[in-house]
Design a protein around this motif. Sequence first.
Motif, mmCIF file in Angstrom:
data_model
loop_
_atom_site.group_PDB
_atom_site.id
_atom_site.type_symbol
_atom_site.label_atom_id
_atom_site.label_comp_id
_atom_site.label_asym_id
_atom_site.label_seq_id
_atom_site.Cartn_x
_atom_site.Cartn_y
_atom_site.Cartn_z
ATOM 1 N N SER A 114 5.356 -1.765 -9.354
ATOM 2 C CA SER A 114 5.120 -2.734 -10.608
ATOM 3 C C SER A 114 4.976 -1.668 -11.778
ATOM 4 O O SER A 114 4.056 -0.908 -11.787
ATOM 5 N N GLU A 115 5.592 -2.097 -13.001
ATOM 6 C CA GLU A 115 5.391 -1.425 -14.072
ATOM 7 C C GLU A 115 3.787 -1.540 -14.837
ATOM 8 O O GLU A 115 3.386 -2.648 -14.839
ATOM 9 N N GLY A 116 3.285 -0.405 -15.094
ATOM 10 C CA GLY A 116 2.000 -0.737 -15.860
ATOM 11 C C GLY A 116 0.731 -0.555 -14.715
ATOM 12 O O GLY A 116 -0.225 -0.877 -14.992
ATOM 13 N N VAL A 117 1.177 -0.371 -13.597
ATOM 14 C CA VAL A 117 0.268 -0.242 -12.445
ATOM 15 C C VAL A 117 0.330 0.984 -11.700
ATOM 16 O O VAL A 117 1.208 1.334 -11.508
ATOM 17 N N ASP A 118 -1.056 1.548 -11.261
ATOM 18 C CA ASP A 118 -0.839 2.738 -10.639
ATOM 19 C C ASP A 118 -2.131 2.361 -9.511
ATOM 20 O O ASP A 118 -2.995 1.666 -9.585
ATOM 21 N N CYS A 137 0.766 -1.374 0.074
ATOM 22 C CA CYS A 137 -0.078 0.005 -0.091
ATOM 23 C C CYS A 137 0.988 1.327 -0.070
ATOM 24 O O CYS A 137 2.006 1.315 0.673
ATOM 25 N N PRO A 138 0.547 2.254 -0.848
ATOM 26 C CA PRO A 138 1.428 3.622 -0.871
ATOM 27 C C PRO A 138 1.352 4.152 0.566
ATOM 28 O O PRO A 138 0.336 4.180 1.184
ATOM 29 N N ALA A 139 2.260 4.959 0.690
ATOM 30 C CA ALA A 139 2.489 5.797 1.960
ATOM 31 C C ALA A 139 1.539 6.863 1.853
ATOM 32 O O ALA A 139 1.426 7.380 0.746
ATOM 33 N N ALA A 140 0.868 7.381 2.924
ATOM 34 C CA ALA A 140 -0.166 8.412 2.930
ATOM 35 C C ALA A 140 0.465 9.765 2.143
ATOM 36 O O ALA A 140 -0.196 10.530 1.239
ATOM 37 N N GLY A 141 1.836 10.117 2.527
ATOM 38 C CA GLY A 141 2.459 11.137 1.773
ATOM 39 C C GLY A 141 2.781 10.985 0.243
ATOM 40 O O GLY A 141 2.943 12.030 -0.288
ATOM 41 N N VAL A 189 -9.808 12.770 -7.470
ATOM 42 C CA VAL A 189 -9.258 11.623 -7.717
ATOM 43 C C VAL A 189 -7.931 11.408 -7.141
ATOM 44 O O VAL A 189 -7.030 12.342 -7.607
ATOM 45 N N PHE A 190 -7.636 10.422 -6.304
ATOM 46 C CA PHE A 190 -6.297 10.149 -5.715
ATOM 47 C C PHE A 190 -5.446 9.297 -6.501
ATOM 48 O O PHE A 190 -5.968 8.158 -6.906
ATOM 49 N N ARG A 191 -4.136 9.769 -6.545
ATOM 50 C CA ARG A 191 -3.354 8.736 -7.321
ATOM 51 C C ARG A 191 -2.011 8.521 -6.523
ATOM 52 O O ARG A 191 -1.608 9.447 -5.941
ATOM 53 N N ALA A 192 -1.364 7.370 -6.838
ATOM 54 C CA ALA A 192 -0.050 7.128 -6.221
ATOM 55 C C ALA A 192 0.698 6.178 -7.080
ATOM 56 O O ALA A 192 0.236 5.301 -7.742
ATOM 57 N N PRO A 193 1.819 6.262 -7.488
ATOM 58 C CA PRO A 193 2.606 5.393 -8.421
ATOM 59 C C PRO A 193 2.731 3.975 -7.286
ATOM 60 O O PRO A 193 2.941 4.007 -6.338
#
Length: 161
Positions: free
Chosen positions: A62-66, A43-47, A55-59
């Motif tokens: 894995s390649e090809g996935v957000d 899971c991405p860090a909140a920061g 719309v919330f996004r985080a990298p």
Amino acid sequence: MVFSVRLFIWCGVILSPLLSIMAAQASSKYFDIPAWPGDEESCPAAGNIHSSHGVFRAPAKSEGVDWVGMSQGDVGENVLAFTKAIFVLAEQNSESRGFLASCIYRTSAGRYLSMRLDGNEYSHIMWIARSASWRQSQDFSSKTILECTDKGTRACGFFIK
């Protein structure tokens, strides 16, 4: 003669389980983990979660996935903290194979935000990386729904492939 027989039996009793473990392959049901050393996702860090027009996004690693999530509230709210991750077991008698349903966060508006993986790899089976971090969910009566509430970096890890 009696001493050498006892020594032979003792070595067999002590070393046999050790040799069995060493001989097991990583892809076996014994370990229930993937056979490849691919990138471990978590899971991405909140920061690392950013919002644009609700719309919330985080990298993702894995390649090809957000990571993607939607807010139904204030457009200007921020993600404050990770709450938990939900993992659904998909294979009978497996303790680690399935898919990540979502990572849940608390926002500055007091709401909960559900982040999910979006991309070309999302439809594949996933494996839990550290089984000790995942426990049967107290929110659901099903034994196939696990949750991870550990706050550490990569604590709720899993593999996609």
